[in-house]
Motif scaffolding. Structure first.
Motif, PDB file in Angstrom:
ATOM      1  N   GLU A   3       0.838  -1.211   0.000  1.00  0.00           N
ATOM      2  CA  GLU A   3       0.000   0.000   0.000  1.00  0.00           C
ATOM      3  C   GLU A   3       0.872   1.261   0.000  1.00  0.00           C
ATOM      4  O   GLU A   3       0.379   2.374   0.195  1.00  0.00           O
ATOM      5  CB  GLU A   3      -0.904   0.028   1.251  1.00  0.00           C
ATOM      6  N   GLY A   4       2.193   1.067  -0.112  1.00  0.00           N
ATOM      7  CA  GLY A   4       3.103   2.215  -0.140  1.00  0.00           C
ATOM      8  C   GLY A   4       3.448   2.747   1.240  1.00  0.00           C
ATOM      9  O   GLY A   4       3.956   3.857   1.387  1.00  0.00           O
ATOM     10  N   ALA A   5       3.153   1.962   2.273  1.00  0.00           N
ATOM     11  CA  ALA A   5       3.436   2.412   3.644  1.00  0.00           C
ATOM     12  C   ALA A   5       4.507   1.519   4.288  1.00  0.00           C
ATOM     13  O   ALA A   5       5.013   0.591   3.647  1.00  0.00           O
ATOM     14  CB  ALA A   5       2.146   2.374   4.451  1.00  0.00           C
ATOM     15  N   LYS A   6       4.872   1.816   5.543  1.00  0.00           N
ATOM     16  CA  LYS A   6       5.924   1.048   6.212  1.00  0.00           C
ATOM     17  C   LYS A   6       5.479   0.653   7.610  1.00  0.00           C
ATOM     18  O   LYS A   6       4.880   1.460   8.333  1.00  0.00           O
ATOM     19  CB  LYS A   6       7.150   1.951   6.407  1.00  0.00           C
ATOM     20  N   ALA A   7       5.800  -0.592   8.007  1.00  0.00           N
ATOM     21  CA  ALA A   7       5.468  -1.031   9.376  1.00  0.00           C
ATOM     22  C   ALA A   7       6.758  -1.122  10.192  1.00  0.00           C
ATOM     23  O   ALA A   7       7.732  -1.727   9.758  1.00  0.00           O
ATOM     24  CB  ALA A   7       4.779  -2.384   9.325  1.00  0.00           C
ATOM     25  N   LEU A   8       6.712  -0.530  11.386  1.00  0.00           N
ATOM     26  CA  LEU A   8       7.886  -0.533  12.274  1.00  0.00           C
ATOM     27  C   LEU A   8       7.516  -1.157  13.610  1.00  0.00           C
ATOM     28  O   LEU A   8       6.504  -0.773  14.207  1.00  0.00           O
ATOM     29  CB  LEU A   8       8.266   0.920  12.574  1.00  0.00           C
ATOM     30  N   LEU A   9       8.316  -2.093  14.064  1.00  0.00           N
ATOM     31  CA  LEU A   9       8.134  -2.540  15.444  1.00  0.00           C
ATOM     32  C   LEU A   9       8.753  -1.472  16.330  1.00  0.00           C
ATOM     33  O   LEU A   9       9.816  -0.946  15.996  1.00  0.00           O
ATOM     34  CB  LEU A   9       8.859  -3.873  15.668  1.00  0.00           C
ATOM     35  N   VAL A  10       8.086  -1.183  17.465  1.00  0.00           N
ATOM     36  CA  VAL A  10       8.616  -0.127  18.346  1.00  0.00           C
ATOM     37  C   VAL A  10       8.414  -0.514  19.802  1.00  0.00           C
ATOM     38  O   VAL A  10       7.629  -1.412  20.118  1.00  0.00           O
ATOM     39  CB  VAL A  10       7.892   1.231  18.101  1.00  0.00           C
ATOM     40  N   GLY A  11       9.124   0.180  20.689  1.00  0.00           N
ATOM     41  CA  GLY A  11       8.874   0.037  22.129  1.00  0.00           C
ATOM     42  C   GLY A  11       9.437  -1.229  22.742  1.00  0.00           C
ATOM     43  O   GLY A  11      10.482  -1.746  22.324  1.00  0.00           O
ATOM     44  N   GLY A  12       8.677  -1.754  23.711  1.00  0.00           N
ATOM     45  CA  GLY A  12       9.162  -2.859  24.539  1.00  0.00           C
ATOM     46  C   GLY A  12       9.589  -4.100  23.763  1.00  0.00           C
ATOM     47  O   GLY A  12      10.545  -4.780  24.146  1.00  0.00           O
ATOM     48  N   CYS A  13       8.899  -4.403  22.652  1.00  0.00           N
ATOM     49  CA  CYS A  13       9.230  -5.648  21.942  1.00  0.00           C
ATOM     50  C   CYS A  13      10.621  -5.573  21.306  1.00  0.00           C
ATOM     51  O   CYS A  13      11.359  -6.564  21.291  1.00  0.00           O
ATOM     52  CB  CYS A  13       8.162  -6.027  20.930  1.00  0.00           C
TER      53      CYS A  13
END
Ligand code: CTP
Length: 462
Positions: free
Chosen positions: A15-25
């Motif tokens: 979809e032209g977007a980006k997923a980022l894992l963030v925080g505690g994990c």
């Protein structure tokens, strides 16, 4: 990387977007620890509705946080929180008073600035497998430093002071001096007053249950001035103890050592550990009011009983769950019993009776932490003889984890032809008392005793 997440990320990328894992994990991954909660920030999507449509292809989407830009996906044993990058601004005194604005094209650094500590502000781009670390969180993790990101954003959530306390103890981190100073200022300015008790307890529970040495966190609370909110803890500071039994020092010092001993307990029963950790923390509260010094001898007679009221008020500051204090009460009330029983060579009846008041295994766990949480020679051996003796005796009697079951119940009295009445309770109590004393050990013997006793005549005449 859970396969589900890899799939969702691929779809998001299409979809032209980006997923980022963030925080505690991300932090937990870098610390080589397991995680079950994943926070994912999605950059470049035009709206939360669009994110919702994408996620709906993968499972049930929970919308409770939608107005704050958060969508939850629960899959198997794991929780995924998806959100759009957002800016937060405090809008009132209450902990929940925040104005949230989502902004899909926010710079990473700008978006991460709202987070509390550098170690919690590390991202991981799922598609490129790249770590995003705008505030040096990885270096801080390596050098075991807990550092806040930004003064203005940090103070917007005073719960972060408690978070800092538990992270420092849990991950064995040193708190950076500027962070320590900021936290102390926040405490002094009364900013912690408006925090809901269950949020505070959430952090203290992590401190108690997940830290190798929870004393580190409580010492920090003392340094930061947080103990003004916990007068029952403050009250045990500088209360002297007999140097013979407590060469380690005052009641606070001993309590700190006791909770660290109790923290070594390995159990999968989280509720049990919570109860025992709190019991260890509160076990000597009564000494604050019941310590006496006479002719150079320091005693604290009756402190088990006088500790109950402050334990209840302390637990009441943490939770509305009244049953928690109820379950801790007998542990505190009888915490001296193992030693007293051992010294006096208590007989079966006394041990059976004790088992009707308290779970003996748990009591011995508390008394062991109490005994080893000192600097006496006995503590240095790492063995608590009185406890081991009591456990063995309790096992022999079958009352290790439970009280003896009554041999006779109300229905047995009815079977004897008696009409149920208020006197049943008294009779059953009398029978149980005699059973605990060892006057009979089988149902048959109990019936024989009952039939020859005056009790039966008494009730029959009703
Ligand atoms: N966060 C924050 N300030 C808070 C709560 C959370 O900045 N008061 C941010 C942090 O980046 C944190 C993330 O939100 O890492 C997730 O928060 P949470 O799930 O509450 O805690 P974790 O950091 O995951 O830690 P824990 O293992 O204790 O759950």
């Amino acid at each position: 990387m859970p396969p589900l997440l890899a799939n969702i990320s691929k779809t998001i990328t299409k979809e032209g977007a980006k997923a980022l894992l963030v925080g505690g994990c991300v932090r937990d991954h870098l610390r080589k620890e397991q995680t079950k909660d994943y926070d994912i920030e999605v950059y470049g999507l035009e709206s939360i509705e669009k994110l919702q449509t994408i996620l709906a292809r993968f499972g049930n989407v929970n919308l409770v946080g939608k107005s704050f830009g958060v969508l939850k996906l629960h899959y198997k044993d794991e929780d995924y929180d998806f959100s759009l990058p957002r800016l937060e601004k405090k809008s009132g005194k209450r902990h929940v008073d925040f104005k949230v604005t989502t902004k899909s094209n926010l710079e990473y650094k700008e978006a991460f600035k709202r987070r509390d500590f550098t170690i919690n502000a590390i991202g991981y781009e799922i598609e490129t497998k790249k770590f995003i670390d705008p505030f040096g969180g990885i270096a801080d993790l390596d050098s075991k430093i807990l550092r806040h990101i930004n003064d203005e954003t940090f103070i917007e959530d005073p719960l972060r002071v408690y978070r800092g306390v538990q992270f420092a103890a849990r991950f064995e981190l040193d708190i950076d001096t500027s962070t320590l100073r900021l936290c102390r200022d926040m405490v002094q300015n009364g900013m912690l007053e408006y925090l809901p008790k269950e949020r505070i307890y959430g952090e203290l529970k992590k401190l108690l249950l997940l830290s190798p040495r929870p004393s580190v966190g409580f010492e920090l609370m003392r340094t930061l001035g947080i103990l003004t909110y916990f007068p029952e803890l403050e009250a045990i500071i500088d209360i002297p103890q007999s140097p013979i039994y407590h060469p380690e020092g005052d009641v606070w010092r001993h309590t700190m050592m006791t909770i660290d001993e109790m923290a070594k307990l390995k159990t999968s029963d989280e509720k049990q550990k919570e109860r025992l950790m709190l019991a260890a923390l509160c076990h000597d509260f009564g000494k604050a009011t019941h310590t006496q010094s006479k002719n150079g001898k320091i005693t604290a007679i009756g402190h088990e009983k006088s500790g109950i009221a402050p334990m209840r008020s302390f637990i009441g500051r943490l939770t509305y769950e009244k049953r928690l204090a109820d379950s801790i009460e007998p542990l505190i009330l009888y915490h001296l019993a193992p030693l007293q029983f051992y010294k006096s060579g208590a007989k079966a009846a006394a041990i059976r009776r004790l088992s009707t008041k308290v779970d003996i295994e748990e009591l011995v766990l508390l008394a062991t932490a109490d005994t080893l949480g000192r600097t006496t020679n006995e503590a240095k051996t790492g063995v608590y003889q009185a406890g081991e003796w009591l456990l063995q005796e309790a096992k022999k009697l079958g009352v290790y984890n439970e009280a003896p079951k009554p041999l006779l119940k109300g229905r047995d009295l009815i079977e004897l032809g008696l009409k149920p009445s208020a006197k049943f309770k008294k009779i059953l109590e009398e029978l149980y008392n005699r059973q605990i004393n060892g006057e009979f050990t089988t149902k048959q013997e109990a019936l024989v005793w009952l039939q020859s006793s005056s009790l039966l005549a008494e009730i029959s005449s009703l």
